[in-house]
Design an enzyme around this catalytic site. Structure first.
Site, PDB file in Angstrom:
ATOM      1  N   LYS A 265     -37.638  -6.564  27.503  1.00 26.18           N
ATOM      2  CA  LYS A 265     -38.631  -5.887  28.326  1.00 26.18           C
ATOM      3  C   LYS A 265     -38.150  -4.475  28.663  1.00 26.18           C
ATOM      4  CE  LYS A 265     -41.539  -9.386  29.010  1.00 26.18           C
ATOM      5  NZ  LYS A 265     -40.973 -10.241  27.939  1.00 26.18           N
TER       6      LYS A 265
ATOM      7  N   SER B  64     -45.019  -9.659  23.497  1.00 23.63           N
ATOM      8  CA  SER B  64     -45.044  -8.967  24.787  1.00 23.63           C
ATOM      9  C   SER B  64     -44.700  -7.487  24.677  1.00 23.63           C
ATOM     10  CB  SER B  64     -44.100  -9.654  25.785  1.00 23.63           C
ATOM     11  OG  SER B  64     -42.751  -9.515  25.386  1.00 23.63           O
TER      12      SER B  64
END
Length: 211
Positions: free
Chosen positions: A165, A128
Site C-alpha cells: 500500500k 488494490s
C-alpha cells in the site's frame, strides 16, 4: 552441500575478523588470501591455525573450502547472490517474509538494476494497487528497509497480514492507502497494533520484463 537453506551461526570475534579479511582481499585483488597470508596477517604461528579457523567458518556456513588450491575459499553469500533475487509468494502469518518456506524460486536478475537495489521480489496478490500499474500477478521488486517516507509504496505487515500500500503517517496513526477506489484505507493505531515495514517498492516485473 551449502545452499540457500543454510542457517548461519554467530561468529566469534576472531572468526569475524578472518571473514572480513577474506571479503576485503576478494574485493581488492579478486582473489581470497592463502592460509599463509591469513596466518601472517593475524600473527599465527603456522598456516594450520588459519586452516582451523577456516574450517570453523565453513562449518558455520559462511564459506566453502575448495580442495587442491591454496586459495580455495569461496564466500557463500556470493554464491547465494548468484542465484538471483528470491521470489516470495504467500507469506504465512507471523513468519519472516524471507523465511525459506516463502521462497518459490530465485529469479535470475541483478537487484542493482533498481535504485535502491532490490533485495527480493514479492508476487502481487489482488488489484488494490492497479491504478498505479501494480497488477495481480506482477512481481514487485522490494528494497528491504524499515525507513520509509510518506507517499512511498511499501510492503507492510499489520498484525499477521502482509500488504502492499501507499504509506502515510500522522502521529501515532499510519494510513495504508490503496490505489483503487474500491478499497478503503487501512488505519493502524501504532499504540495498540503490531506494525512493521518490510521494505519499499522499487520496481515491477511483468511477463519477464522489468518496468
Amino acid at each position: 552441500m551449502i545452499d540457500s537453506t543454510t542457517e548461519l551461526r554467530p561468529l566469534t570475534k576472531r572468526q569475524q575478523q578472518i571473514y572480513d579479511l577474506i571479503k576485503a582481499k576478494i574485493q581488492d585483488t579478486g582473489m581470497p588470501p592463502t592460509r599463509a597470508e591469513i596466518a601472517n596477517f593475524f600473527g599465527f604461528k603456522s598456516a594450520n591455525a588459519a586452516e582451523e579457523h577456516l574450517k570453523a567458518l565453513a562449518k558455520k556456513g559462511y564459506i566453502e573450502m575448495l580442495a587442491g588450491t591454496s586459495r580455495g575459499i569461496r564466500l557463500v553469500e556470493e554464491m547465494l547472490e548468484a542465484e538471483g533475487l528470491p521470489l516470495i509468494g504467500r507469506v504465512a502469518a507471523g513468519e519472516p517474509i524471507l523465511a525459506q518456506e516463502h521462497i518459490e524460486e530465485h529469479y535470475k536478475m541483478d537487484g542493482n538494476l533498481f535504485h535502491p537495489a532490490a533485495d527480493y521480489l514479492l508476487r502481487v496478490n489482488g488489484e488494490s494497487m492497479k491504478d498505479i500499474g501494480i497488477l495481480d500477478g506482477d512481481l514487485l521488486a522490494v528494497h528491504q528497509t524499515t525507513e520509509v517516507q510518506n507517499g512511498q509504496v511499501v510492503v507492510a505487515r499489520v498484525e499477521n497480514d502482509v500488504t502492499v500500500k501507499r504509506f502515510k503517517r500522522e502521529g501515532n496513526v499510519v494510513y495504508l492507502h490503496a490505489e483503487n477506489e474500491d478499497f478503503s484505507p487501512i488505519k493502524v493505531d501504532l499504540a495498540n497494533q503490531e506494525f512493521n515495514i518490510e521494505g519499499i517498492a522499487v520496481g515491477i516485473i511483468r511477463s519477464g520484463r522489468w518496468m
